[in-house]
Design a protein around this motif. Structure first.
Motif, PDB file in Angstrom:
ATOM      1  N   THR A   1     131.337 110.690 -31.596  1.00  0.00           N
ATOM      2  CA  THR A   1     132.797 110.541 -31.611  1.00  0.00           C
ATOM      3  C   THR A   1     133.408 111.390 -32.722  1.00  0.00           C
ATOM      4  O   THR A   1     134.403 112.090 -32.501  1.00  0.00           O
ATOM      5  CB  THR A   1     133.186 109.062 -31.781  1.00  0.00           C
TER       6      THR A   1
ATOM      7  N   THR B   1     142.708 106.199 -32.678  1.00  0.00           N
ATOM      8  CA  THR B   1     142.136 105.254 -31.713  1.00  0.00           C
ATOM      9  C   THR B   1     140.611 105.295 -31.628  1.00  0.00           C
ATOM     10  O   THR B   1     139.999 104.284 -31.264  1.00  0.00           O
ATOM     11  CB  THR B   1     142.700 105.506 -30.297  1.00  0.00           C
ATOM     12  N   ARG B   2     139.987 106.427 -31.978  1.00  0.00           N
ATOM     13  CA  ARG B   2     138.534 106.536 -31.800  1.00  0.00           C
ATOM     14  C   ARG B   2     137.773 106.730 -33.116  1.00  0.00           C
ATOM     15  O   ARG B   2     136.675 106.217 -33.257  1.00  0.00           O
ATOM     16  CB  ARG B   2     138.224 107.714 -30.867  1.00  0.00           C
TER      17      ARG B   2
ATOM     18  N   GLU C   1     146.096 111.164 -32.506  1.00  0.00           N
ATOM     19  CA  GLU C   1     145.876 109.979 -31.657  1.00  0.00           C
ATOM     20  C   GLU C   1     144.393 109.702 -31.458  1.00  0.00           C
ATOM     21  O   GLU C   1     143.959 108.554 -31.462  1.00  0.00           O
ATOM     22  CB  GLU C   1     146.589 110.125 -30.302  1.00  0.00           C
ATOM     23  N   PHE C   2     143.599 110.754 -31.258  1.00  0.00           N
ATOM     24  CA  PHE C   2     142.151 110.580 -31.128  1.00  0.00           C
ATOM     25  C   PHE C   2     141.601 109.995 -32.420  1.00  0.00           C
ATOM     26  O   PHE C   2     140.774 109.075 -32.402  1.00  0.00           O
ATOM     27  CB  PHE C   2     141.470 111.908 -30.801  1.00  0.00           C
TER      28      PHE C   2
ATOM     29  N   TRP D   1     135.939 114.771 -32.276  1.00  0.00           N
ATOM     30  CA  TRP D   1     137.223 114.957 -32.969  1.00  0.00           C
ATOM     31  C   TRP D   1     137.234 116.285 -33.732  1.00  0.00           C
ATOM     32  O   TRP D   1     138.191 117.057 -33.642  1.00  0.00           O
ATOM     33  CB  TRP D   1     137.489 113.784 -33.904  1.00  0.00           C
TER      34      TRP D   1
ATOM     35  N   GLN E   1     138.600 117.455 -29.563  1.00  0.00           N
ATOM     36  CA  GLN E   1     138.879 116.584 -28.437  1.00  0.00           C
ATOM     37  C   GLN E   1     140.164 115.804 -28.677  1.00  0.00           C
ATOM     38  O   GLN E   1     140.478 115.413 -29.791  1.00  0.00           O
ATOM     39  CB  GLN E   1     137.726 115.608 -28.182  1.00  0.00           C
ATOM     40  N   THR E   2     140.894 115.572 -27.611  1.00  0.00           N
ATOM     41  CA  THR E   2     142.159 114.835 -27.682  1.00  0.00           C
ATOM     42  C   THR E   2     142.070 113.583 -26.815  1.00  0.00           C
ATOM     43  O   THR E   2     141.113 113.406 -26.067  1.00  0.00           O
ATOM     44  CB  THR E   2     143.341 115.698 -27.188  1.00  0.00           C
ATOM     45  N   THR E   3     143.074 112.732 -26.925  1.00  0.00           N
ATOM     46  CA  THR E   3     143.089 111.504 -26.108  1.00  0.00           C
ATOM     47  C   THR E   3     143.579 111.779 -24.703  1.00  0.00           C
ATOM     48  O   THR E   3     143.501 110.916 -23.849  1.00  0.00           O
ATOM     49  CB  THR E   3     143.996 110.434 -26.752  1.00  0.00           C
TER      50      THR E   3
ATOM     51  N   ASP F   1     143.346 116.134 -33.481  1.00  0.00           N
ATOM     52  CA  ASP F   1     144.279 115.286 -32.767  1.00  0.00           C
ATOM     53  C   ASP F   1     144.460 113.944 -33.483  1.00  0.00           C
ATOM     54  O   ASP F   1     143.495 113.199 -33.676  1.00  0.00           O
ATOM     55  CB  ASP F   1     143.754 115.047 -31.347  1.00  0.00           C
TER      56      ASP F   1
END
Length: 190
Positions: A179, A85-86, A81-82, A183, A187-189, A79
């Protein structure tokens, strides 16, 4: 060439040729992905070679995508966006006794992150996309053996034996490592 590689995979795995539903290029891509770490300067995955030698059908199902009576499970996708941002903030985080990841990986290493603009602590959207593309080459989605996870992890915690920048995480329960793992596992946001 594709048929030769697929036949080789079938012989090694003791399996029949792929079905019409299975894409030859996907099978080849999966087969070649086994050695991604080795080809980018890391160590070959010992379990991959041991499984090939032992004629392990589970290995073939996972890495070659061959049919053994049931279709292989789909790998999770990574993902963006994940990542943005992470995951990306981990590359600029300061850790006692270590340089920030971006200090070395903005130049002179196989993993090439985009350099930060002077005075900036984050990347632009365009540079984030480039970083995503660079980092995803170190990941086999769904695999905790991905180079992104094992290279900066202490060997006694399951990491590989050497990382020029030192071992940033001494245990798999470190929040930053968790984290990265999240990812890699899809895992997604959302």
């Amino acid at each position: 060439m594709k048929r030769i590689l697929l036949s080789l995979a079938a012989v090694v795995g003791g399996l029949s040729a792929p079905t019409a539903q299975q894409s030859a290029s996907d099978s080849i891509r999966s087969l070649l992905q086994v050695n991604t770490d080795y080809c980018t300067g890391g160590q070959p995955w010992p379990e991959a070679f041991a499984a090939l030698k032992s004629n392990d059908k589970e290995f073939a199902k996972r890495y070659v995508g061959a049919q053994t009576g049931s279709s292989p499970s789909r790998s999770p996708s990574l993902d963006y966006e994940f990542f943005k941002t992470r995951v990306q903030p981990i590359f600029v985080a300061r850790r006692p006794g270590h340089a920030r990841c971006v200090a070395c990986h903005a130049s002179g290493t196989p993993l090439r992150l985009q350099p930060l603009a002077p005075g900036s602590t984050t990347w632009s959207e365009e540079d984030s996309r480039r970083n995503f593309e660079a980092v995803r080459r170190l990941v086999v989605p769904g695999s905790v053996k991905s180079r992104l996870l094992v290279h900066p992890l202490a060997e006694e915690a399951g990491g590989d034996f050497y990382h020029n920048g030192g071992k940033h995480w001494s245990a798999q329960d470190d929040p930053e490592w968790q984290t990265l793992k999240a990812w890699v596992l899809g895992q997604t946001t959302k």
